[in-house]
Design a protein around this motif. Structure first.
Motif, PDB file in Angstrom:
ATOM      1  N   HIS A  72       2.128   0.438   0.294  1.00 50.51           N
ATOM      2  CA  HIS A  72       0.618   0.670   0.134  1.00 50.51           C
ATOM      3  C   HIS A  72      -0.243   1.041   1.425  1.00 50.51           C
ATOM      4  CE1 HIS A  72      -0.236   0.420  -4.345  1.00 50.51           C
ATOM      5  NE2 HIS A  72       0.980  -0.172  -4.111  1.00 50.51           N
ATOM      6  N   GLU A  73      -0.030   0.532   2.496  1.00 48.40           N
ATOM      7  CA  GLU A  73      -0.656   0.936   3.685  1.00 48.40           C
ATOM      8  C   GLU A  73      -0.155   2.136   4.156  1.00 48.40           C
ATOM      9  OE1 GLU A  73      -2.918  -0.839   5.749  1.00 48.40           O
ATOM     10  OE2 GLU A  73      -2.953  -1.281   3.716  1.00 48.40           O
ATOM     11  N   GLY A  74       0.983   2.800   3.898  1.00 49.68           N
ATOM     12  CA  GLY A  74       1.680   4.273   4.374  1.00 49.68           C
ATOM     13  C   GLY A  74       1.561   5.321   3.309  1.00 49.68           C
ATOM     14  N   TYR A  76       1.697   5.338  -0.039  1.00 47.87           N
ATOM     15  CA  TYR A  76       0.823   5.502  -1.143  1.00 47.87           C
ATOM     16  C   TYR A  76      -0.264   6.301  -0.714  1.00 47.87           C
ATOM     17  CZ  TYR A  76      -3.090   4.120  -4.138  1.00 47.87           C
ATOM     18  OH  TYR A  76      -4.032   4.074  -4.916  1.00 47.87           O
ATOM     19  N   LYS A  77      -1.040   5.972   0.360  1.00 49.33           N
ATOM     20  CA  LYS A  77      -2.151   6.609   0.852  1.00 49.33           C
ATOM     21  C   LYS A  77      -1.778   8.169   0.876  1.00 49.33           C
ATOM     22  CE  LYS A  77      -4.034   2.774   3.306  1.00 49.33           C
ATOM     23  NZ  LYS A  77      -5.226   2.358   2.240  1.00 49.33           N
ATOM     24  N   GLN A  78      -0.852   8.475   1.260  1.00 50.83           N
ATOM     25  CA  GLN A  78      -0.605  10.219   1.306  1.00 50.83           C
ATOM     26  C   GLN A  78      -0.296  10.720   0.076  1.00 50.83           C
ATOM     27  OE1 GLN A  78      -0.764  11.435   4.641  1.00 50.83           O
ATOM     28  NE2 GLN A  78      -1.089  13.364   3.438  1.00 50.83           N
ATOM     29  N   LEU A  79       0.234   9.872  -0.513  1.00 45.54           N
ATOM     30  CA  LEU A  79       0.746  10.240  -1.973  1.00 45.54           C
ATOM     31  C   LEU A  79      -0.388  10.567  -2.801  1.00 45.54           C
ATOM     32  CD1 LEU A  79       3.142  10.208  -4.459  1.00 45.54           C
ATOM     33  CD2 LEU A  79       2.745   8.215  -4.773  1.00 45.54           C
ATOM     34  N   LYS A  80      -1.446   9.355  -2.901  1.00 51.24           N
ATOM     35  CA  LYS A  80      -2.707   9.607  -3.521  1.00 51.24           C
ATOM     36  C   LYS A  80      -3.591  10.965  -3.145  1.00 51.24           C
ATOM     37  CE  LYS A  80      -6.709   6.886  -4.582  1.00 51.24           C
ATOM     38  NZ  LYS A  80      -7.776   8.074  -4.258  1.00 51.24           N
ATOM     39  N   LYS A  81      -3.556  11.330  -1.480  1.00 50.94           N
ATOM     40  CA  LYS A  81      -4.292  12.353  -1.183  1.00 50.94           C
ATOM     41  C   LYS A  81      -3.622  13.781  -1.671  1.00 50.94           C
ATOM     42  CE  LYS A  81      -5.371  14.707   3.237  1.00 50.94           C
ATOM     43  NZ  LYS A  81      -5.333  14.840   4.580  1.00 50.94           N
ATOM     44  N   ASP A  82      -2.312  13.802  -1.519  1.00 53.20           N
ATOM     45  CA  ASP A  82      -1.638  15.070  -1.872  1.00 53.20           C
ATOM     46  C   ASP A  82      -1.185  15.136  -3.275  1.00 53.20           C
ATOM     47  OD1 ASP A  82      -1.641  15.412   0.831  1.00 53.20           O
ATOM     48  OD2 ASP A  82       0.493  14.827   1.163  1.00 53.20           O
ATOM     49  N   PHE A  83      -1.201  14.222  -4.024  1.00 55.57           N
ATOM     50  CA  PHE A  83      -0.421  14.627  -5.374  1.00 55.57           C
ATOM     51  C   PHE A  83      -1.496  13.804  -6.394  1.00 55.57           C
ATOM     52  CE2 PHE A  83       3.272  15.050  -2.703  1.00 55.57           C
ATOM     53  CZ  PHE A  83       3.709  16.422  -3.203  1.00 55.57           C
ATOM     54  N   PHE A 117      -9.884  -2.321  -9.888  1.00 57.60           N
ATOM     55  CA  PHE A 117      -8.528  -2.615  -9.645  1.00 57.60           C
ATOM     56  C   PHE A 117      -7.790  -2.229  -8.312  1.00 57.60           C
ATOM     57  CE2 PHE A 117      -3.927  -2.145 -10.328  1.00 57.60           C
ATOM     58  CZ  PHE A 117      -3.648  -3.788 -10.516  1.00 57.60           C
ATOM     59  N   PHE A 118      -7.841  -0.938  -8.370  1.00 59.75           N
ATOM     60  CA  PHE A 118      -7.187  -0.220  -7.124  1.00 59.75           C
ATOM     61  C   PHE A 118      -7.693  -0.502  -5.766  1.00 59.75           C
ATOM     62  CE2 PHE A 118      -5.115   2.210 -10.563  1.00 59.75           C
ATOM     63  CZ  PHE A 118      -3.739   2.103 -10.226  1.00 59.75           C
ATOM     64  N   GLY A 119      -9.228  -0.594  -5.961  1.00 60.35           N
ATOM     65  CA  GLY A 119      -9.627  -0.894  -4.609  1.00 60.35           C
ATOM     66  C   GLY A 119      -9.503  -2.566  -4.037  1.00 60.35           C
ATOM     67  N   VAL A 120      -9.436  -3.373  -5.259  1.00 56.35           N
ATOM     68  CA  VAL A 120      -9.170  -4.741  -4.884  1.00 56.35           C
ATOM     69  C   VAL A 120      -7.709  -4.933  -4.564  1.00 56.35           C
ATOM     70  CG1 VAL A 120      -9.101  -6.930  -5.877  1.00 56.35           C
ATOM     71  CG2 VAL A 120     -10.939  -5.682  -6.567  1.00 56.35           C
ATOM     72  N   THR A 121      -6.845  -4.260  -5.148  1.00 57.30           N
ATOM     73  CA  THR A 121      -5.450  -4.140  -4.624  1.00 57.30           C
ATOM     74  C   THR A 121      -5.326  -3.591  -3.305  1.00 57.30           C
ATOM     75  OG1 THR A 121      -4.319  -3.821  -6.887  1.00 57.30           O
ATOM     76  CG2 THR A 121      -3.155  -2.822  -5.209  1.00 57.30           C
ATOM     77  N   ASP A 122      -5.906  -2.612  -2.919  1.00 55.40           N
ATOM     78  CA  ASP A 122      -5.743  -2.283  -1.515  1.00 55.40           C
ATOM     79  C   ASP A 122      -6.184  -3.355  -0.680  1.00 55.40           C
ATOM     80  OD1 ASP A 122      -5.046   0.282  -2.059  1.00 55.40           O
ATOM     81  OD2 ASP A 122      -7.052   1.086  -1.800  1.00 55.40           O
ATOM     82  N   LEU A 123      -7.209  -4.090  -1.040  1.00 60.39           N
ATOM     83  CA  LEU A 123      -7.969  -5.499   0.068  1.00 60.39           C
ATOM     84  C   LEU A 123      -6.763  -6.319  -0.054  1.00 60.39           C
ATOM     85  CD1 LEU A 123     -11.484  -5.389  -1.013  1.00 60.39           C
ATOM     86  CD2 LEU A 123     -10.653  -4.759   1.217  1.00 60.39           C
ATOM     87  N   ILE A 124      -6.115  -6.564  -1.138  1.00 64.37           N
ATOM     88  CA  ILE A 124      -5.226  -7.655  -1.276  1.00 64.37           C
ATOM     89  C   ILE A 124      -3.949  -7.514  -0.166  1.00 64.37           C
ATOM     90  CG2 ILE A 124      -3.500  -8.666  -2.932  1.00 64.37           C
ATOM     91  CD1 ILE A 124      -5.583  -8.694  -4.980  1.00 64.37           C
ATOM     92  N   PHE A 125      -3.449  -6.121  -0.371  1.00 63.96           N
ATOM     93  CA  PHE A 125      -2.261  -5.770   0.329  1.00 63.96           C
ATOM     94  C   PHE A 125      -2.894  -5.712   1.841  1.00 63.96           C
ATOM     95  CE2 PHE A 125       0.027  -3.830  -3.448  1.00 63.96           C
ATOM     96  CZ  PHE A 125       0.878  -4.498  -3.320  1.00 63.96           C
ATOM     97  N   GLU A 126      -3.890  -5.330   1.976  1.00 66.84           N
ATOM     98  CA  GLU A 126      -4.320  -5.218   3.792  1.00 66.84           C
ATOM     99  C   GLU A 126      -4.555  -6.765   4.140  1.00 66.84           C
ATOM    100  OE1 GLU A 126      -7.954  -3.164   3.754  1.00 66.84           O
ATOM    101  OE2 GLU A 126      -7.322  -1.254   3.071  1.00 66.84           O
ATOM    102  N   ARG A 127      -4.760  -7.657   3.305  1.00 65.52           N
ATOM    103  CA  ARG A 127      -5.047  -8.845   3.961  1.00 65.52           C
ATOM    104  C   ARG A 127      -3.975  -9.731   3.536  1.00 65.52           C
ATOM    105  NH1 ARG A 127     -11.524  -9.766   4.381  1.00 65.52           N
ATOM    106  NH2 ARG A 127     -12.062  -7.541   4.822  1.00 65.52           N
TER     107      ARG A 127
END
Length: 215
Positions: A72-74, A76-83, A117-127
């Motif tokens: 999710h830190e790597g 996924y972010k590119q996948l979200k942007k491109d696809f 959900f996805f914003g909270v998920t990002d924070l959970i994985f980041e921390r």
């Protein structure tokens, strides 16, 4: 890659004005679910992207899985942007529960509904490294609650979500149904247009998606 432990899941209940955090086995939870006729259709699928996108990617992930956090830190972010953001991929996120903290994290992530959900998920994985090693159950729950509050959730809302034992049991049953149907043995795992694939680099994902798109 993290393997699924077959006998670890959890239930969350309210007791003595606080959280009673009790661990039990999959077998016990399945039996209870059958006895109470748990309706897993009440669990909302968490989805990003266009509903009619030509490629569907389902991710199976645990919030306590370091490899899932790395994804999710790597990639996924590119996948979200491109696809995903361009309407080419419908992305479905499904939780896997190895342990109690992973279930509690899921209940916090789902507390604000699909919009958060996805914003909270990002924070959970980041921390993840912080809350997952915070100490005992109460410390872990408090750190997860801090993440929820950071995302704009109220204390009363978070408390109600974390104390919803019926929701916890339904989530566990839902996870078990999904994992059995898609033969999920490790996290993160992916299903791309019905075909199971393992975790891989973004370049490999991109090639796979482009093949599905016929480009």
């Amino acid at each position: 890659m993290t393997r699924i432990a077959p006998a670890i899941c959890a239930a969350v209940a309210l007791a003595a004005g606080g959280l009673l955090l009790s661990q039990t086995t999959n077998v016990s939870l399945i039996g209870a679910a059958e006895a109470q006729e748990v309706d897993t259709s009440t669990i909302v699928e968490m989805v990003q992207g266009a509903e009619d996108a030509p490629v569907e990617i389902i991710e199976y992930a645990s919030y306590t899985c370091p490899h899932c956090a790395s994804f999710h830190e790597g990639p996924y972010k590119q996948l979200k942007k491109d696809f995903i953001d361009t309407g080419k991929v419908k992305f479905v996120y499904r939780e896997v529960y190895f342990d109690r903290p992973g279930l509690w994290a899921s209940m916090v992530a789902r507390c604000g509904g699909p919009e958060k959900f996805f914003g909270v998920t990002d924070l959970i994985f980041e921390r993840q490294s912080g809350w997952a090693s915070a100490g005992g159950p109460s410390e872990i729950v408090e750190e997860l609650s801090k993440i929820g509050r950071l995302a704009g959730l109220e204390d009363a809302q978070l408390q109600a979500c974390l104390q919803d034992a019926n929701k916890a049991q339904t989530l566990v049953e839902w996870y078990q149904e999904n994992a059995e149907r898609d033969s999920v043995q490790a996290t993160p795992s992916f299903v791309v247009n019905g075909k199971k694939v393992s975790n891989q680099s973004y370049s490999s994902f991109k090639q796979l998606i482009e093949e599905e798109l016929g480009s």
